[in-house]
Design an enzyme around this catalytic site. Sequence first.
Site, PDB file in Angstrom:
ATOM      1  N   CYS A   1       0.826  -1.208   0.000  1.00 64.13           N
ATOM      2  CA  CYS A   1       0.000   0.000   0.000  1.00 64.13           C
ATOM      3  C   CYS A   1       0.865   1.264   0.000  1.00 64.13           C
ATOM      4  CB  CYS A   1      -0.978   0.042   1.157  1.00 64.13           C
ATOM      5  SG  CYS A   1      -2.132   1.395   0.969  1.00 64.13           S
TER       6      CYS A   1
ATOM      7  N   CYS B   1      -4.886   2.644  -5.229  1.00 64.15           N
ATOM      8  CA  CYS B   1      -4.350   3.400  -4.115  1.00 64.15           C
ATOM      9  C   CYS B   1      -5.420   4.390  -3.647  1.00 64.15           C
ATOM     10  CB  CYS B   1      -3.102   4.137  -4.613  1.00 64.15           C
ATOM     11  SG  CYS B   1      -2.084   4.699  -3.298  1.00 64.15           S
TER      12      CYS B   1
HETATM   13  C1  LIG Z   1      -1.787  -0.030   6.679  1.00 63.64           C
HETATM   14  C2  LIG Z   1      -2.179  -0.744   5.426  1.00 63.64           C
HETATM   15  C3  LIG Z   1      -3.097  -0.166   4.556  1.00 63.64           C
HETATM   16  C4  LIG Z   1      -3.464  -0.821   3.393  1.00 63.64           C
HETATM   17  N1  LIG Z   1      -4.403  -0.254   2.586  1.00 63.64           N
HETATM   18  C5  LIG Z   1      -4.792  -0.895   1.465  1.00 63.64           C
HETATM   19  C6  LIG Z   1      -5.819  -0.357   0.647  1.00 63.64           C
HETATM   20  O1  LIG Z   1      -6.401   0.676   0.962  1.00 63.64           O
HETATM   21  N2  LIG Z   1      -6.166  -1.023  -0.481  1.00 63.64           N
HETATM   22  C7  LIG Z   1      -5.556  -2.196  -0.839  1.00 63.64           C
HETATM   23  O2  LIG Z   1      -5.907  -2.772  -1.870  1.00 63.64           O
HETATM   24  N3  LIG Z   1      -4.570  -2.735  -0.074  1.00 63.64           N
HETATM   25  C8  LIG Z   1      -4.181  -2.121   1.063  1.00 63.64           C
HETATM   26  N4  LIG Z   1      -3.215  -2.668   1.864  1.00 63.64           N
HETATM   27  C9  LIG Z   1      -2.405  -3.794   1.358  1.00 63.64           C
HETATM   28  C10 LIG Z   1      -3.061  -5.151   1.477  1.00 63.64           C
HETATM   29  O3  LIG Z   1      -3.484  -5.398   2.793  1.00 63.64           O
HETATM   30  C11 LIG Z   1      -2.032  -6.206   1.057  1.00 63.64           C
HETATM   31  O4  LIG Z   1      -1.533  -5.852  -0.210  1.00 63.64           O
HETATM   32  C12 LIG Z   1      -2.644  -7.586   0.979  1.00 63.64           C
HETATM   33  O5  LIG Z   1      -2.972  -8.017   2.280  1.00 63.64           O
HETATM   34  C13 LIG Z   1      -1.660  -8.542   0.323  1.00 63.64           C
HETATM   35  O6  LIG Z   1      -2.038  -9.874   0.484  1.00 63.64           O
HETATM   36  P1  LIG Z   1      -0.921 -11.002   0.680  1.00 63.64           P
HETATM   37  O7  LIG Z   1      -1.653 -12.284   0.790  1.00 63.64           O
HETATM   38  O8  LIG Z   1       0.125 -10.873  -0.324  1.00 63.64           O
HETATM   39  O9  LIG Z   1      -0.239 -10.652   2.077  1.00 63.64           O
HETATM   40  P2  LIG Z   1      -0.897 -10.748   3.508  1.00 63.64           P
HETATM   41  O10 LIG Z   1      -2.343 -10.458   3.441  1.00 63.64           O
HETATM   42  O11 LIG Z   1      -0.072  -9.902   4.403  1.00 63.64           O
HETATM   43  O12 LIG Z   1      -0.742 -12.276   3.903  1.00 63.64           O
HETATM   44  C14 LIG Z   1       0.496 -12.941   3.971  1.00 63.64           C
HETATM   45  C15 LIG Z   1       0.295 -14.127   4.899  1.00 63.64           C
HETATM   46  O13 LIG Z   1       1.406 -15.011   4.785  1.00 63.64           O
HETATM   47  C16 LIG Z   1       1.651 -15.564   6.058  1.00 63.64           C
HETATM   48  N5  LIG Z   1       3.041 -16.022   6.089  1.00 63.64           N
HETATM   49  C17 LIG Z   1       4.158 -15.278   6.248  1.00 63.64           C
HETATM   50  N6  LIG Z   1       5.239 -16.056   6.213  1.00 63.64           N
HETATM   51  C18 LIG Z   1       4.808 -17.318   6.005  1.00 63.64           C
HETATM   52  C19 LIG Z   1       5.464 -18.562   5.884  1.00 63.64           C
HETATM   53  N7  LIG Z   1       6.791 -18.664   5.971  1.00 63.64           N
HETATM   54  N8  LIG Z   1       4.702 -19.675   5.689  1.00 63.64           N
HETATM   55  C20 LIG Z   1       3.343 -19.578   5.598  1.00 63.64           C
HETATM   56  N9  LIG Z   1       2.668 -18.420   5.720  1.00 63.64           N
HETATM   57  C21 LIG Z   1       3.400 -17.304   5.928  1.00 63.64           C
HETATM   58  C22 LIG Z   1       1.369 -14.446   7.035  1.00 63.64           C
HETATM   59  O14 LIG Z   1       1.032 -14.964   8.287  1.00 63.64           O
HETATM   60  C23 LIG Z   1       0.203 -13.720   6.374  1.00 63.64           C
HETATM   61  O15 LIG Z   1      -1.021 -14.143   6.887  1.00 63.64           O
HETATM   62  C24 LIG Z   1      -2.868  -2.072   3.077  1.00 63.64           C
HETATM   63  C25 LIG Z   1      -1.956  -2.659   3.953  1.00 63.64           C
HETATM   64  C26 LIG Z   1      -1.619  -2.011   5.131  1.00 63.64           C
HETATM   65  C27 LIG Z   1      -0.654  -2.669   6.082  1.00 63.64           C
END
Ligand SMILES: Cc1cc2nc3c(=O)[nH]c(=O)nc-3n(C[C@H](O)[C@H](O)[C@H](O)COP(=O)(O)OP(=O)(O)OC[C@H]3O[C@@H](n4cnc5c(N)ncnc54)[C@H](O)[C@@H]3O)c2cc1C
Length: 472
Positions: free
Chosen positions: A225, A415
């Site tokens: 983000c 965004c």
């Molecule tokens: C403050 C903030 C504001 C945001 N605002 C927005 C917004 O307005 N709009 C938007 O679209 N996005 C927004 N986002 C971004 C969005 O939340 C992330 O892009 C999204 O969660 C990405 O998904 P992901 O599955 O890649 O990562 P995540 O959702 O973070 O999930 C990753 C997962 O992998 C797990 N993991 C880590 N290591 C391992 C391992 N070794 N083995 C197994 N599991 C593991 C973790 O426990 C976690 O649960 C925001 C994020 C933040 C922090």
Amino acid sequence: MDKKLDVQKPLNVESNISRRDAIKLMGLSPVAAAVIANSATATEAQAATDVQGKIVILGGGAGGIMAMAHLRSKISNPDITIVAPNEIHLYQPGQVFIATGVYEPEDILMSNNDFIPDDVKWIKDEAKTIDADNNKITLRSGEELSYDYLVVATGIEYHYEWIKGLTKEDIGTNGLASVYLSDLEKGTATGGSTGWTWLKAMTQDVKDGKNPRAIFTQPSTPIKCGGAPQKMLYLCADYMKEKKLNTEMIFATSSGKLFPLANVDTELHKTQDGYKGMSTKFKHNLTAVDVKNKKATFHHAYNHTDEWGTESREEDVILDYDYLHIVPPMSPVDAVKKSSLVWKEGKAKGWLEVDKFTLQHRRYENVFGIGDVCGIPMGKTGGSARHHAPIMAKNLISAMGKKTLKEKFDGYTVCPLKPRYGEIIMAEFGYDGPMPSIPFWTDISVPRASWWIFDVYMLKPMYKHLMMRGLM
Ligand SMILES: Cc1cc2nc3c(=O)[nH]c(=O)nc-3n(C[C@H](O)[C@H](O)[C@H](O)COP(=O)(O)OP(=O)(O)OC[C@H]3O[C@@H](n4cnc5c(N)ncnc54)[C@H](O)[C@@H]3O)c2cc1C
């Protein structure tokens, strides 16, 4: 804000809200309905495909759960294992609203029990190592797990400790806050609301006649983000302005621009001009914090021009602060970083080496990526992960059926910049430029009240009831 964190009770996945109910729910907002109507990825019931193979998904955040839901709905007898340590599922976009007093901490807590059905094997552990040459994962428990197909969805790791003098534990003390550090990671219901307690403390200081200086940082690594640092800056400034207060606010960013798209960049400059006492220091990367004495050191790279010409220069800039909002440097998790799955060089060095269109690994045909971990040019947002999910799932199924991969990711990212309370600039764009969800709102740089209503009230139920179930 001090209420106890409590995960919602698990629901029966099969008896959850129906698609019809979900659409009704969205009917509350014409904007949301239009988004759905125009969503290129909204999925209707699809013919299940009869492909064979054991799929392992690493990660149970936004990307991992959406990958699971899409694969499960598209394969007739799926053999899916998800490795996800977390029962609590955080709705991360809500962290900005907690930090600015719009949501309570418990508003963003969801449960993976609601999302992971019984026919998916859920291992509540983490991958320690990934041996892609032998299709094997070693878990933290020491157990080995084999796969035919792997989906990497491990997201991003924060590195507060890469800033000299700082630890994660310092956040929430001595004028330090970080919207990225959730209450959960901080281990307390007030922790991730560091932003909110921080903002209230700053407000009180101004009311008491002090003139505190607040600095908001943005690091040089890719971050999830990319708009969150500025969301905090403007909402904090607007909170003050609304109370007829004013203080010095500095945005110290390692970037040379406020936003990559010119019209959004211009709008954000206008936003800054509307806040007395606000300024930006470009190309300033936070490298050290003296927590006790409240001094922040920035590495500043710049071009110096005089009668002899232009030369690149570097310097350390030390700024005193009263309040410091830190966005930490970020990287993939160790299991990925130390595997053979990452780019070895270039801008995406260390991130998952997937093709930017198919999301298939460029060297391991049975490995795919989704979400923030992907080393591709655009977006580390939940919006991107939502667009990855159906494309990645269809391509993975094609790979399982030994067919050509046809689906292409267009780079979509979003965004939702918040220049003030009550309005959002919904900057949606992809590899080829702007990609507005509402086709007649072609200028994505316009701040709109409708987008605020959508973001605050509609997006969270849509995330929970539709996105996490592979319905959009
Ligand atoms: C403050 C903030 C504001 C945001 N605002 C927005 C917004 O307005 N709009 C938007 O679209 N996005 C927004 N986002 C971004 C969005 O939340 C992330 O892009 C999204 O969660 C990405 O998904 P992901 O599955 O890649 O990562 P995540 O959702 O973070 O999930 C990753 C997962 O992998 C797990 N993991 C880590 N290591 C391992 C391992 N070794 N083995 C197994 N599991 C593991 C973790 O426990 C976690 O649960 C925001 C994020 C933040 C922090």
